[in-house]
Scaffold this motif. Structure first.
Motif, PDB file in Angstrom:
ATOM      1  N   GLY A  45      47.431  29.270 -36.945  1.00 27.45           N
ATOM      2  CA  GLY A  45      48.424  28.428 -37.364  1.00 27.45           C
ATOM      3  C   GLY A  45      48.799  28.614 -39.114  1.00 27.45           C
ATOM      4  O   GLY A  45      49.685  27.737 -39.249  1.00 27.45           O
ATOM      5  N   ILE A  46      48.111  29.258 -39.845  1.00 27.92           N
ATOM      6  CA  ILE A  46      48.517  29.247 -40.858  1.00 27.92           C
ATOM      7  C   ILE A  46      49.461  30.497 -40.988  1.00 27.92           C
ATOM      8  O   ILE A  46      50.707  29.811 -42.006  1.00 27.92           O
ATOM      9  CB  ILE A  46      47.471  30.833 -41.599  1.00 27.92           C
ATOM     10  CG1 ILE A  46      46.232  29.783 -41.717  1.00 27.92           C
ATOM     11  CG2 ILE A  46      48.026  30.969 -43.232  1.00 27.92           C
ATOM     12  CD1 ILE A  46      44.909  30.665 -42.485  1.00 27.92           C
ATOM     13  N   ILE A  72      44.177  22.365 -34.732  1.00 28.70           N
ATOM     14  CA  ILE A  72      44.373  22.345 -35.974  1.00 28.70           C
ATOM     15  C   ILE A  72      46.152  21.658 -36.317  1.00 28.70           C
ATOM     16  O   ILE A  72      46.895  21.164 -36.074  1.00 28.70           O
ATOM     17  CB  ILE A  72      44.474  23.814 -36.295  1.00 28.70           C
ATOM     18  CG1 ILE A  72      43.460  24.875 -35.536  1.00 28.70           C
ATOM     19  CG2 ILE A  72      44.794  24.210 -37.689  1.00 28.70           C
ATOM     20  CD1 ILE A  72      43.814  26.398 -36.475  1.00 28.70           C
ATOM     21  N   TYR A  73      45.565  21.166 -37.866  1.00 29.41           N
ATOM     22  CA  TYR A  73      46.623  19.822 -37.617  1.00 29.41           C
ATOM     23  C   TYR A  73      47.047  20.254 -38.924  1.00 29.41           C
ATOM     24  O   TYR A  73      45.988  20.670 -40.210  1.00 29.41           O
ATOM     25  CB  TYR A  73      46.192  18.248 -38.268  1.00 29.41           C
ATOM     26  CG  TYR A  73      45.900  17.582 -37.614  1.00 29.41           C
ATOM     27  CD1 TYR A  73      47.459  17.530 -36.647  1.00 29.41           C
ATOM     28  CD2 TYR A  73      44.800  17.298 -36.115  1.00 29.41           C
ATOM     29  CE1 TYR A  73      46.453  16.468 -35.014  1.00 29.41           C
ATOM     30  CE2 TYR A  73      44.333  16.509 -35.802  1.00 29.41           C
ATOM     31  CZ  TYR A  73      45.738  16.704 -34.423  1.00 29.41           C
ATOM     32  OH  TYR A  73      45.560  15.751 -33.766  1.00 29.41           O
ATOM     33  N   GLU A 132      39.328  26.380 -40.053  1.00 30.78           N
ATOM     34  CA  GLU A 132      38.708  26.793 -39.210  1.00 30.78           C
ATOM     35  C   GLU A 132      37.438  25.488 -39.023  1.00 30.78           C
ATOM     36  O   GLU A 132      36.752  25.202 -39.370  1.00 30.78           O
ATOM     37  CB  GLU A 132      37.728  27.630 -39.739  1.00 30.78           C
ATOM     38  CG  GLU A 132      36.338  27.652 -39.378  1.00 30.78           C
ATOM     39  CD  GLU A 132      37.148  28.112 -38.014  1.00 30.78           C
ATOM     40  OE1 GLU A 132      37.387  27.487 -37.209  1.00 30.78           O
ATOM     41  OE2 GLU A 132      36.856  30.160 -37.525  1.00 30.78           O
ATOM     42  N   PRO A 133      38.297  24.741 -38.416  1.00 31.75           N
ATOM     43  CA  PRO A 133      37.783  23.207 -37.414  1.00 31.75           C
ATOM     44  C   PRO A 133      36.096  23.674 -36.754  1.00 31.75           C
ATOM     45  O   PRO A 133      35.335  22.765 -36.744  1.00 31.75           O
ATOM     46  CB  PRO A 133      38.339  22.317 -36.611  1.00 31.75           C
ATOM     47  CG  PRO A 133      39.781  23.382 -36.711  1.00 31.75           C
ATOM     48  CD  PRO A 133      39.617  24.885 -37.071  1.00 31.75           C
ATOM     49  N   ASP A 134      36.477  25.095 -35.925  1.00 27.93           N
ATOM     50  CA  ASP A 134      34.775  25.045 -35.022  1.00 27.93           C
ATOM     51  C   ASP A 134      33.872  25.409 -35.831  1.00 27.93           C
ATOM     52  O   ASP A 134      33.340  24.792 -35.996  1.00 27.93           O
ATOM     53  CB  ASP A 134      34.912  26.201 -34.536  1.00 27.93           C
ATOM     54  CG  ASP A 134      36.479  25.977 -33.164  1.00 27.93           C
ATOM     55  OD1 ASP A 134      35.867  25.122 -33.229  1.00 27.93           O
ATOM     56  OD2 ASP A 134      36.758  27.117 -32.237  1.00 27.93           O
ATOM     57  N   GLU A 172      48.233  24.183 -33.995  1.00 28.58           N
ATOM     58  CA  GLU A 172      47.596  25.683 -33.722  1.00 28.58           C
ATOM     59  C   GLU A 172      46.424  24.134 -32.419  1.00 28.58           C
ATOM     60  O   GLU A 172      45.735  23.357 -32.544  1.00 28.58           O
ATOM     61  CB  GLU A 172      47.081  25.873 -33.918  1.00 28.58           C
ATOM     62  CG  GLU A 172      46.416  27.553 -33.341  1.00 28.58           C
ATOM     63  CD  GLU A 172      47.505  27.915 -32.491  1.00 28.58           C
ATOM     64  OE1 GLU A 172      46.883  28.547 -31.520  1.00 28.58           O
ATOM     65  OE2 GLU A 172      48.878  28.676 -33.142  1.00 28.58           O
ATOM     66  N   THR A 173      45.823  25.364 -31.500  1.00 31.52           N
ATOM     67  CA  THR A 173      44.299  25.050 -31.232  1.00 31.52           C
ATOM     68  C   THR A 173      43.031  25.893 -31.461  1.00 31.52           C
ATOM     69  O   THR A 173      43.742  27.371 -31.127  1.00 31.52           O
ATOM     70  CB  THR A 173      44.666  24.408 -30.181  1.00 31.52           C
ATOM     71  OG1 THR A 173      45.590  23.769 -29.635  1.00 31.52           O
ATOM     72  CG2 THR A 173      43.315  23.691 -28.867  1.00 31.52           C
TER      73      THR A 173
END
Length: 923
Positions: free
Chosen positions: A254-255, A106-107, A200-202, A98-99
């Motif tokens: 993503g989840i 998101i990996y 939550e990369p952001d 996801e992005t």
């Protein structure tokens, strides 16, 4: 026989040789011990890190071990390490799933033994077959289970201040792909492990920058310094774990994508908050639609983990006394909602990599001190603990290893349970009512009916549509399907027990029909003999229809969510279009248009077609024109959405809602209020819910620690978004509040939602509202009944006399009887005592007519609670839910609930859209 013996001996010797050939990284182990503050915090399971000759450990790659003081890694570093591991080891792969809203990837990381990694598609296919017992018989399931492996999902980094899991997971991954220890090999060979390293990369990158910019230098935990960056995601803060029903944010998408591709049997979400390790089961009441098998799995797995930690001498692990198990909208509940097992940990974190003295003397959970010995906490911590980042890593990793070991040893049972839960769900759909839910095509807002169907589909609930017969167009949810329990959960009312001993952890009602304003019907004897049902395989779309003849167009208004966006679009396309609101019922040929309906002149047929198709609105053509004294012109407002710097949670949801609806706005903060000139820039200022009181609003983040810039720099590139400030401390101050008051006095409109109404009441912007404390009232998030008090108010256009809204615990206000016309909407249907007309005899006047109480269609009193639970509801009934207060030339529209709650209560949002459409006619 001899050949077989010597072959076995050789294999055993080779295995021993491989084990003994592995070199332990003594320096890594020494650092683990050095950074662990107490021997009891050091489990044996986290020692024994391998010094692999080809695969770099975190120490070799980063220069320090995981959990080193002062070291926190951003997403590029974390993902870069996994990518290196994938290059070096056949036991690990990484792929993007996801992005985020800010464009970060998101990996997902996959770990398994040789067989697993070579046959991933096969094992995914096996679990997919078990997920749907309609395509897999019990006999077929036995064979599939014998040739399947459990998939276990670990979710890290959801809440950005809970910084330990993205660190720990890197060390865990390295351990799992390098160690030949029998316990690790058992996990690697018998499980397929999925890791979402930073969900939550952001927020992770913002928080890592915040830590290095500010909190790394702090030496005391309780010094009052803000430990969190003001924003995590672009829109959503801590509520990123409350998006499991909406599925609106990248983190949730993503989840969900991982779950539905892999069907993991267990999902474990890694959080940090309570000492020293909480393993979820919850105090209850448990959600009634969770299969009893899952509830039993919660218990056995939690106690297995605690036993493992106890066996390693670790204090402070506990279960039960935190959280409840009721709300189905957490991210990881995608598992519990879909016949898997969703769990979480709460370890003790320091919001970074500092070591602090932590005081537990005032910490209580389920009424008990965190330091007391209880049945659920057999080895409590002391009242003070000297706590490090490495301690946190040790606890988290030891717990995860224990849980993975349990799953590896009990894979067959977990697989059987997963299949059986699907069987149970289908059987309940066949034997228990209702047999189906029907979403009729005839709705106040047909586009929201399509939206409901699509939200069910996002949960992989099957939705059909009638394609012929008298019910053509209706959506039908047949209940004999694997996710029957979730469908039932989302479409029926919740009955939270009033006698529950502990308060609920979150909202307690989520009936989607109420929240979306869509009628949903139950059917116990569904039959479609005269018509066909077609399974929806793509999102439903409602195409509005145009009927009648004439040069003018009308939109019959029923508080549809897309009317305001359509008007903004139309004005952008055609500045000469005339838009008017009809203030009284209007007869148009054979149709009677309700007040609030929209009269459009000067638009083309193509533009009308686009309004119908793109916004899902029905239009009527006609030649008649409403009387000029029964309409008012629409001047679409310039809207600002205000945010504080100390609480951006609900402001983010408001921004997200506006953007999803296509409603333009400008984001403003304290500096804009201080600058003044607000009426020259804006017509309406929306102040979303924000915690705190009037003083918090005025003064904001304490200036004791200022200045605190939140600006993008070369050193801190993630800061300054979605808003920036050279100093986030301080608030608008008294001068800023005076400018806000001038804004409304000069003709502007301030809309306050829920707790932000404190701001206008306590600062004197309005003088009529008095705080009201309802004795004994307990009002967790529930769907309740409200009644219109001022039926001519444009804010209430499109709504019936009584209707449901969503309300949680929040402030209440009242006005004097002489100002009661300012109260547009009340809670419940009964009036306040001072509004009840005297019914007794009056000398000199004939007897008065008695007023009949409001009844519902069944002749019963309209209940206050529609879904959820409220204690002492009699103390709120009759009090105001919306106040319309004139201030100078302008208006303050004060809500005592949040109509933009979590992008979930879409039925309530048109109360805000009405205020924007009619902003200069609210008086």
């Amino acid at each position: 026989m001899k050949t077989r013996f010597f072959s076995g001996l050789l294999l055993g010797l080779l295995a021993c040789q491989a084990l003994f050939a592995q070199k332990i990284d003594e320096e890594y182990g020494a650092k683990i011990q050095e950074y662990t503050t107490d021997p009891r915090f050091l489990p044996s399971s986290v020692l024994g890190i391998i010094d692999h000759p080809e695969i770099p450990s975190p120490k070799k790659h980063f220069g320090q071990i995981i959990g080193s003081p002062g070291i926190m890694h951003g997403t590029k570093e974390i993902y870069g390490y996994y990518q290196l591991l994938a290059e070096k080891s056949p036991h690990l792969s990484i792929e993007q799933v996801e992005t985020t809203e800010e464009g970060r990837p998101i990996y997902m990381v996959i770990i398994g033994g040789d067989d697993s990694m070579n046959r991933l598609d096969h094992y995914k296919s096996q679990l997919s077959k078990l997920a749907d017992p309609r395509i897999t018989s019990s006999e077929e399931a036995k064979a599939i289970i014998a040739d399947s492996k459990p998939v276990y999902y670990l979710n890290g980094g959801m809440h950005s201040t809970e910084m330990g899991s993205p660190e720990m997971l890197m060390e865990l991954a390295y351990r799992l792909i390098t160690s030949e220890d029998e316990a690790i090999k058992n996990i690697r060979e018998n499980l397929i492990l999925l890791i979402n390293p930073v969900s939550e990369p952001d927020g992770r990158d913002k928080q890592v920058d915040w830590y290095h910019r500010y909190t790394k230098a702090r030496t005391e935990w309780d010094d009052g310094f803000p430990r969190s960056t003001p924003y995590w995601g672009k829109y959503v803060f801590h509520d990123n774990n409350r998006d499991g029903l909406q599925v609106s944010q990248g983190i949730t998408k993503g989840i969900f994508k991982i779950f539905f591709e892999w069907h993991p049997l267990v999902m474990l979400d890694l959080h940090e908050s309570v000492p020293l390790l909480y393993i979820s089961t919850g105090t209850g009441p448990y959600n009634e639609q969770v299969d009893p098998i899952t509830i039993s799995e919660w218990q056995i797995m939690a106690n297995s983990d605690i036993a493992s930690l106890a066996g390693q001498g670790m204090p402070g692990a506990f279960t039960w006394a935190f959280y409840d198990g009721w709300w189905p909208g957490y991210g990881i509940w995608v598992a519990n909602n879909h016949n898997s097992n969703g769990r979480f940990y709460e370890t003790f974190g320091n919001a970074g990599a500092n070591t602090y003295m932590r005081d537990l003397s005032n910490a209580r959970y389920a009424g008990d001190p965190a330091t007391s010995r209880e049945w659920y906490r057999p080895d409590p911590p002391t009242e003070k603990v000297y706590w490090s980042a490495r301690n946190n890593v040790n606890y988290m990793q030891a717990g995860v290893l224990a849980s993975l070991t349990y799953a590896a040893h009990n894979g067959e049972q977990l697989l059987k349970n997963f299949y059986q839960k699907g069987v149970n769900s289908i059987q309940k759909g066949k034997t228990e009512g209702p047999k189906a839910f029907i979403i009729p095509k005839e709705q106040k807002d047909p586009a929201m009916a399509a939206y409901l169907a699509n939200q069910l589909r996002a949960q992989h609930i099957e939705v059909h549509q009638a394609v012929s017969g008298e019910n053509e167009g209706d959506y039908v949810v047949l209940m004999d399907q694997p996710y029957r329990n979730l469908a039932y959960n989302l479409l029926t009312e919740q009955k939270y027990p009033k006698e529950a001993k502990f308060p609920p952890y979150d909202d307690i009602a989520w009936t989607l029909g109420y929240l979306y304003g869509v009628d949903v019907e139950k059917s116990d004897s569904i039959s479609y003999e005269d018509q066909d049902l077609q399974l929806l395989t793509e999102d439903a779309v409602y195409q509005g229809a145009i009927s009648g003849n004439g040069k003018n167009y009308f939109i019959p208004y029923q508080a549809q969510n897309t009317v305001l966006p359509a008007l903004y679009w139309l004005k952008k396309e055609n500045q000469n279009a005339s838009i008017q609101i009809i203030e009284k019922e209007f007869v148009l040929d054979a149709d009677t248009l309700p007040k609030g309906s929209v009269f459009l002149e000067g638009i083309s047929n193509k533009q009308a077609d686009q309004i119908a198709s793109e916004f899902g609105l029905d239009l009527i053509q006609g030649s008649q024109t409403p009387d000029s004294d029964k309409v008012h012109d629409v001047t679409l407002p310039k809207v600002a959405i205000y945010h504080t710097w100390f609480n951006t949670q609900d402001e983010g949801w408001s921004r997200y809602t506006f953007e999803q609806r296509g409603i333009p706005y400008t984001s403003i903060d304290k500096d804009d209020l201080k600058a003044g000139g607000l009426k020259d820039k804006f017509d309406v200022i929306l102040v979303p819910r924000a915690r705190g009181n009037g003083a918090n609003f005025i003064h904001g983040v304490t200036t004791e620690f200022g200045p605190l810039p939140f600006t993008k720099t070369a050193e801190y590139p993630s800061h300054g978004y979605p808003d920036s400030s050279p100093d986030i401390t301080g608030g608008p101050g008294f001068a800023g509040m005076d400018n806000l008051k001038k804004f409304v006095e000069e003709g502007g409109v301030i809309i306050t939602l829920d707790n932000s109404t404190n701001m206008v009441a306590e600062t004197g912007i309005v003088r009529n509202l008095d705080s009201y404390s309802a004795s004994g009232l307990f009002h967790p998030g529930s769907v309740v009944t409200v009644k219109i008090k001022q039926s001519e108010s444009p804010v209430l256009y499109g709504f019936p006399e009584t209707f449901p809204i969503f309300r949680g615990n929040g402030p209440l206000y009242r006005v004097d009887l002489k100002d009661r016309d300012m109260m547009l909407l009340q809670y419940g249907t009964k009036p306040l005592k001072d509004e009840i007309a005297y019914q007794g005899p009056i000398m000199g006047k004939p007897d008065q007519e008695k007023v009949e109480k409001k009844k519902d269609e069944n002749g019963k009193d309209v209940p206050y609670v529609r879904s959820g639970m409220v204690r002492n509801e009699q103390t709120i009934i009759g009090h105001g839910s919306i106040f319309n207060i004139p201030v100078g030339k302008g208006t303050v529209l004060a809500f005592t609930f949040d109509p933009l709650h979590r992008y979930l209560n879409h039925h309530d949002a048109p109360l805000v859209w009405n205020a924007l459409i009619n902003w200069n006619h609210l008086k």
